[in-house]
Write an enzyme that holds these catalytic residues in place. Structure first.
Site, PDB file in Angstrom:
ATOM      1  CE1 TYR A 120      -3.662   2.653   1.039  1.00  0.00           C
ATOM      2  CE2 TYR A 120      -1.788   3.618   2.177  1.00  0.00           C
ATOM      3  CZ  TYR A 120      -3.068   3.728   1.681  1.00  0.00           C
ATOM      4  OH  TYR A 120      -3.750   4.905   1.815  1.00  0.00           O
ATOM      5  CD  GLU A 151      -6.123   4.821  -0.712  1.00  0.00           C
ATOM      6  OE1 GLU A 151      -6.007   4.858   0.519  1.00  0.00           O
ATOM      7  OE2 GLU A 151      -7.234   4.745  -1.295  1.00  0.00           O
TER       8      GLU A 151
END
Length: 396
Positions: free
Chosen positions: A118, A206
């Site tokens: 991530y 993101e």
């Protein structure tokens, strides 16, 4: 301004970030043609069909599927296009899917196991610096990771005057447990990602997941991108990417009318001039036992036309049980605002919810007299607490 995954990937790729390649399709037949073209250009045998909506958690709602042949591509695309996709980030009604991204399969076998990470870039408002947040737990809800295993989340703050430095990119790759070719590829990936975020004037990038492939490439498999609205005048090409079908219809209408409006879930409509006063008014409604149904700043010109447009926007929400108008007459005189409210009310005819009007500032006393003598079903107030008490009474 939020972007679709394929649009965010286009921006990433323009700054040298390696992405999972794909082609957008709006029909099942287009999806098949896209799959054929991808196979020709990338060699992929399988294809991933991804719903393109402004919401995360698409896989949980059935919006991301793997197709192992062209018939499955057509069948899956046919089921996803036109569906109302419900995810943890949508309303109960879900979001209508108008298009899908047909993407290459990047989880192919090789010398090592694929790994998911991530990585996001955003502003740390407490320090005024950009921040890279990253974790080894890619593919999962980052909120869950933060709650259950906060030690697995790392942050790297970037001095905006200097930009990301080499040792910072290397530290990120090291903390993700990478070595060799994958380590070098990750440092390049992170550097290019930060450059893309900074130069595109984004408020959020993101990437979840960032994939280390079986041959140690580093690829953005997903992309959630938000562009700062205030910078769109510098990026006309990004502005052209706006998809108003994904936005709240009332908010889009308000923007066209020059009103600052945000839809909320409460039962008391707000009409205020000034963002600070609007926030205070929302607190006032909470203290009175209600819930704000919207944030609405009509600005410094509260004339009849703008007030009428604001009333109509508020009344589009069936949950509104009362409307609180809270205007401070500094630049604009309260008596002119009162006349605008009276004219707007008469133009609209009957309004079937109670209206409380609190006017304070220049000519506030005159404005109160005008409201009280109008013969309309409108209650006037001057003090903040008086307005709160009247809101409480009508809700009761």
């Amino acid at each position: 301004m939020n972007l679709h995954e394929y649009q965010g990937k286009e921006i990433l790729n323009s700054f040298g970030v390696e992405i999972q390649r794909g082609i957008v399709a709006t029909t099942p037949k287009e999806a098949v043609e896209a799959a054929k073209k991808l196979t020709e250009t990338t060699g992929t045998g399988w294809h991933v069909i991804k719903a393109q909506v402004h919401a995360g958690g698409r896989g949980k709602g059935g919006g991301v599927k793997l197709a192992k042949n062209l018939q499955e591509v057509e069948d899956i695309a046919g089921k996803i296009i036109g569906m109302d996709l419900i995810t943890p980030q949508t309303s109960a009604e879900g979001k209508r899917v108008h298009q899908v991204l047909v993407a290459e399969d990047v989880y192919y076998p090789g010398d090592s196991e694929p790994e998911e990470y991530y990585i996001s870039v955003l502003l740390n408002r407490s320090t005024g610096r950009n921040m890279i947040m990253y974790s080894t737990e890619g593919g999962m809800d980052i909120e869950t990771v933060a709650e259950e295993t906060p030690d697995l989340i790392f942050t790297e703050e970037i001095d905006p005057a200097v930009g990301i430095l080499g040792f910072q990119a290397r530290r990120i790759a090291f903390n993700l447990g990478l070595s060799g070719k994958a380590f070098k590829e990750m440092t390049k990936f992170v550097t290019a990602l930060y450059t893309a975020y900074n130069e595109s004037d984004s408020s959020l990038f993101e990437i979840n997941p960032v994939l280390k492939t079986s041959d140690d490439r580093i690829i953005a498999v997903d992309a959630k991108v938000s562009i700062d609205d205030n910078a769109l005048f510098r990026h006309k090409d990004y502005l052209a990417m706006r998809d108003i079908r994904e936005e709240n219809a009332v908010e889009v209408e308000a923007q066209e009318k020059g009103l600052n409006y945000v839809d909320l879930d409460g039962n008391v409509g707000c009409m205020v001039n000034g963002a600070g006063l609007a926030m205070a008014t929302m607190d006032l409604i909470k203290q009175a036992g209600g819930e704000p149904a919207n944030f609405l700043d009509v600005g410094g010109t509260a004339n009849a036309e703008r007030v009428e447009a604001a009333f109509k926007l508020i009344l589009k929400d069936p949950n509104v049980k009362a409307i609180l108008v809270n205007i401070f007459g500094g630049i604009v005189r309260c008596d002119r605002v009162a006349q605008g409210i009276i004219d707007a009310y008469k133009n609209m005819g009957t309004i079937n919810v109670p209206i409380i009007v609190r006017l304070q500032g220049t000519n506030a006393d005159l404005a109160k007299q005008m409201i009280d003598n109008s013969g309309l079903d409108v209650q006037s107030a001057i003090e903040f607490q008086e307005a709160a008490d009247k809101v409480k009474a009508v809700l009761a």
